[in-house]
Design an enzyme around this catalytic site. Sequence first.
Site, PDB file in Angstrom:
ATOM      1  N   GLY A   1       0.799  -1.227   0.000  1.00 44.35           N
ATOM      2  CA  GLY A   1       0.000   0.000   0.000  1.00 44.35           C
ATOM      3  C   GLY A   1       0.828   1.271   0.000  1.00 44.35           C
ATOM      4  N   GLU A   2       2.074   1.190   0.492  1.00 45.78           N
ATOM      5  CA  GLU A   2       2.919   2.384   0.572  1.00 45.78           C
ATOM      6  C   GLU A   2       3.445   2.750  -0.810  1.00 45.78           C
ATOM      7  OE1 GLU A   2       5.951   2.043   3.526  1.00 45.78           O
ATOM      8  OE2 GLU A   2       4.694   0.808   4.843  1.00 45.78           O
ATOM      9  N   SER A   3       3.458   4.042  -1.073  1.00 42.99           N
ATOM     10  CA  SER A   3       3.851   4.520  -2.404  1.00 42.99           C
ATOM     11  C   SER A   3       5.291   4.167  -2.727  1.00 42.99           C
ATOM     12  CB  SER A   3       3.643   6.031  -2.504  1.00 42.99           C
ATOM     13  OG  SER A   3       4.404   6.697  -1.501  1.00 42.99           O
TER      14      SER A   3
ATOM     15  N   ILE B   1       5.467   0.595  -3.650  1.00 40.98           N
ATOM     16  CA  ILE B   1       4.872   0.414  -4.974  1.00 40.98           C
ATOM     17  C   ILE B   1       5.860   0.813  -6.053  1.00 40.98           C
ATOM     18  CG2 ILE B   1       3.057   1.223  -6.528  1.00 40.98           C
ATOM     19  CD1 ILE B   1       1.226   1.468  -4.114  1.00 40.98           C
TER      20      ILE B   1
END
Length: 1466
Positions: free
Chosen positions: A663-665, A668
């Site tokens: 979920g963390e940018s 990602i």
Amino acid sequence: MGHVKLQTQTGINAIEDGSEQFDAGYSNKTTVACMINAEIGAVLAVMRRNVRWGIQYMSDDNQLEHSLVQSLKALRRQIFSWQNQWHVISPALYLQPFLDVIQSDETGAPITGVALSSVYKILTLDVIDQNTVNVGDAMHLVVDAVTSCRFEVTDPGSEEVVLMKILQVLLACVKSKASVMLSNQHICTIVNTCFRIVHQAGTKSELLQRIARYTMHELVRCIFSHLQDINNTEVALVNGETAFKLETGGINNEHNSANRQLENGSLNSANDCQPLSTGIASSVVSGVAATIVDEDTTITSTGNGADPNELQLMNEPYGIPCMVEIFHFLCSLLNVVEHMGVSPRSNTIAYDEDVPLFALTLINSAIELGGTSFHRHPRLLSLIQDELFRNLMQFGLSMSPLVLSMVSSIVLNLYHHLRTELKLQIEAFFSCVILRLAQSKYGASYQQQEVAMEALVDFCRQKTFMVEMYANFDCDITCSNVFEDIANLLSKSAFPVNSPLSSMHILALDGLIAVMQGMAERIGNGSLNSEQYPVSLEEYTPFWLEKCENFSDPNSWVPFVCRRKFFKKRLMIGADHFNRDTKKGLEFLQGSHLLPDKLDPQSVACFFRYTAWLDKNLIGDFLGNHDEFCVEVLHEFARTFDFKDMMLDTALRLFLETFRLPGESQKIQRVLEAFSERYYEQSPHILANKDAALLLSYSIIMLNTDQHNSQVKKKMTEDDFIRNNRRINGGSDLPREFLIELYHSICKNEIRTTPEQGSGFPEMTPSRWIYLMHKSKKSAPFIVSDSKAYLDYDMFYILSGPTIAAISVVFDNAENAEIYQTCMDGFIAVAKIAAYYHLENILDDLVVSLCKFVTVFDPLSVEESILAFGDDMKARMATETVFTIANRYGDYIRTGWRNILDCIIKFQKLGLIPARMASDAAEDSELSTETEHEGGKRNTNSLSLSHLPSVSTPKKSSGLISRFSQLLYLGTEEPRSVPTEEQLAAQQSTLQTIQKCHIDSIFTESKFLQAESLLQLAKALTSAGVRSKKGSSSFEDEDTVVFCLELLVAITLNNRDRIELLWQGVYEHISNIVQSTVMPCALVEKAVFGLLRICHRLLPYKENITDELLRSLQLVLKLDARVADAYYEQITQEVSHLMKANASHIRSHLGWRTITSLLSITARHLEAAEAGFDALLFIMSDGTHLLPANYVLCVDAAKQFAESRVGQVERSIMALDLMARSVSCLEKWTNDAKQAAKEEEVAKMLLDIGDMWLRLIQGIKKLCLDQREEVRNHALLSLQNCLTGSVGVNLSYSLWLQCFDQVIFTVVDDLLEISQTHSQKDYRNIEGTLVLAVKLLCNIFLQLIQDLKQLTGFSELWLAVLSRLEIYMKVRVRGRRSEKLQELVPELLKNILLVMKATQVLVRSSSVDGNSLWELTWQHINNIAPSLQSEVFPEQDTEKVEGVRPDENNSVSSNETAGQDGPGIG
């Protein structure tokens, strides 16, 4: 060249319409001409009915007929004038007029129908075949004309007739011999036209509908029946690259197939590209054409801008190209519902189950006829692998049971013919369809569950199906455990939880049993099995690199899959650890050698990539971590993917299918960077650099979220997506078409970044299907197993427990004989396999489960229990099965024997066990004594099946026989009711069941049981034969214990060669019984005589344990006195029989001690004494069985009998004789010993013989003091005989001196004491005994003078003799001196003196102190008989008078001397 060979025949019968087909070859041309002429007349006749054709047209004052009529009449004129044979006449000449009528839009339905019938008749005349001139052109004309049929609709009925005629003609074209001349295009046109009529028939009569569908079905069957005769299609493709429009749209780009919209237009002619449907009257066309176009489901093979090569292929004789088109068309029919969505119902067929069911039926027929030939044609195979299977996955979840059933049938056919090409598809079908639907928790209806279960069971009935599921999936680390999932599903589905037994439960049970029976049939068929390939990991091995050299060779693939299964099991454990704790999970894998001791990025990446069951969230977090090692793992992970020639969205789907995107940018970004780098490296295509791939990937993720997140109200449009991706490709734009395709792909099929919750069976999503198709390219080959038991051991180990439980539950709940039999067959199959693989625990579990159903109702009376058992089919079948298993596979039963024995005991309590079963089991041809003795007491407790009294003959009986027969007879004077037919039938059923069980075989054949099984059987009998610890046991309990003991003895006797195995347990059991019994009872009786019987039977065969067997008989000596008294007579008889039969086998002292101890006891037992003495007589009478080992023991036993006052005196005298005569054995042994080789051995043996002799005379000595006159007198004579007969025994002088001191002097002294201290009543005629004693003393001394005279102790011995003679001379018997002794003693003494004189033993001598032998002798003699000196030594009278005189002092002195020299009286 990829088309049908000319000589190929279809073999499919034509539609029967009442027309008679003619035999091939018409020799008479006129016959055919007449037939054609008749058809012309028929058409013209119908045309004349119509006003339009009945009048003449006026034109320029000339009367002209219509061209259609003219052509028909012209043909009529010419037909009889043709001279050539029909096969050299172009068929177009006589077909064209009819075809013109068919194609004319001016003709009505009746005229068109007759013309079609005429064409059909001509086609079926068999005058047209592949050898006919211009037959190809003619067939093309027929197809074109019929598919372009035009007519005016006058009424619905005539319209339907025409449509049916069209179908008839088209089918005749395909079935005719000339059909091989049809082109691919024409075959496609025929199928398309038929399908249009099928659609149109939806609004017509049911007859038309059925005929249309039948025709379509026959067309498909006829076309695909040629597939087996067609060569590989690759040669039919120009340069191997030419493809068909439909195929390239749907097959080449297999990963976009899930996104593709159907693009087929209406059917076009290959020549003019005009819609063929325009030839049908407007009233028909409007509905049909609109429907077809709207649904977009017609076959399209060519069109504007078509490739010339494609046109060329489509115009060749039909073969693979048309089959590809048709098969693709049939697959596309399954897309109708998907693409129409939930729009209003414009066509009932499209929304009904009818269309998919119809399409599936056609597909199934094609596969049935094509069979394995599909795999030789890659394009067809590709259609099956992708589009067909994808649609099957979709329709497999249909709510319609009919559709699901047809889908399952298709998959079963595909499994049979093409499973080697459909490995992952088959796995997906089971995981996502069958296993999903068969469980109620996924929302499937009961009908769906039942159909799915039926399909699964059908698969299970295929002999190698489960083997191949296990080998290909359960042993593949990248696949799910299909075998285990199926096994678990079947076993759970067979359990009726809180519900009555249903067809679903029976189905599941059938599946389990089918699998088991398949394994049972394979037993012994394979030399290889998984047991031969134990797997262990001693060092790290990259599990993903394991290879198999040859997947078709069992010697190669069997060890490979075993090793792979080992890896998979360890990986599953490691995955479980990893899911709970990442660090500990990796450490566990390192310890298991599945990861290297020092972790490297590649091994961890491969672990993530190829291990199922891992938590995808954890993988995503690990890969997205900023740690340097994690980043390296991420890039290695990306390198495991192959993105060559793949669309970006497809590659991204594959990538994100293996883990959950964090979920963390930042995470990602790291993940997408690794993906983009790998994708650009393999598929640059239109991308300028990897940054372009990264930006576009980000954009796709954002679009996916936008389109499929319900919280986003305003969705991104196509233009928005294109606008968002401007100038990302190295500063320039990406092609608009490329972005549009991406946009629609994402909009239609979501990229799921969140894994499904739970560990159940997943749903097949488009992304997952794309992943599957990609994975299938690199998957290991499908392993095809034969009928040998390669992996059955591992499979059975997994399946056996659930199967046994399932069969037991179904059997428990069933109420149907057929189901009972099914369950029993299953039990037998499981038992057979468990026994073959030596899985004792499983066989025990099976026996325990079965025995629970052997119900005998204890609270009921015996009669009621027997009747209830006879009426209970379930209990009877379970009984037969459990004993069948015991008899067949008893080698591998362990703890289950106790349960089997419990069943036997139940029947024994009911009197259903044959009376002599235990004895028969012991194979004893001669009834033992104890059995004869107890015949009236115990045999009443059993019922002989073979001698069951006749129902019609009432009689009295007793015991359990009477219990049973009371139902049948007037057993007492009280009137009893006659049993009903039902009761008689139940009784007969009970007896038949017991007979079928062959219970006795378990024990009679126990000698063939394996050692461990035999030991467990004995333990079961021992534990079952332990009496209750409670206060008092019932008769039944006692009876049971006795019964078990008898069986224990029986198996012991049957296993004499393995007695060492059983002996300890048997002995301890009997010992416990003997020592715990204080009152006579049947149990202790059986125990004692059973022990004797064992010894009796085994002694001749087991010399190594003879002593141990005989030692066990000492238990008899431990019997309680009351028990011993009750049975000692029989015991003695048995011991006597045992000893007589085995005397030659008893060699040791220990063994003889036991025997003689038992015999000695009998001397004091009135009833047993005779048998005991008889046995002793057998041993000692002739000396044959007297041995140094038993001599002393036998002498002691004989002494016991001689001393015993039980019975007659004669027995005591005989015992004494036995003792006396035994000296001859000592003499014999002495002679034998002297011949021994070694002097040391001789000396030792002589010493032992001396000891035996001494024990003998000591034993006789005691009898010399017996109160009974006859015994003591005979004992004295026997002693004298022994001593006088011992000359040859070679006794030492010291032993003789010992004999005098301990025996002779003791006897003389003790008798004298008795005469003085006991009354005459106690010892009758003691005087005579004293006389015998004195004679014994003197005779023995006289015999030994010569041998003993040189001994230093001779003087003391002589003086001791003299002193006793002196005392006997003076003894008083009953108050007065004995005259007999007064006369006898001097006479005996005189004889001694004479001998001593003659041998110079006694000569005149003197000493200073007066203690010389001469002087001491005469001192004693003068006290006895003074005259003896002058009588013996007359020449010395003078010296005697002058010398020694008898005076008081001398007398006392001599008495003292005598007292010192020898034992005195007092």
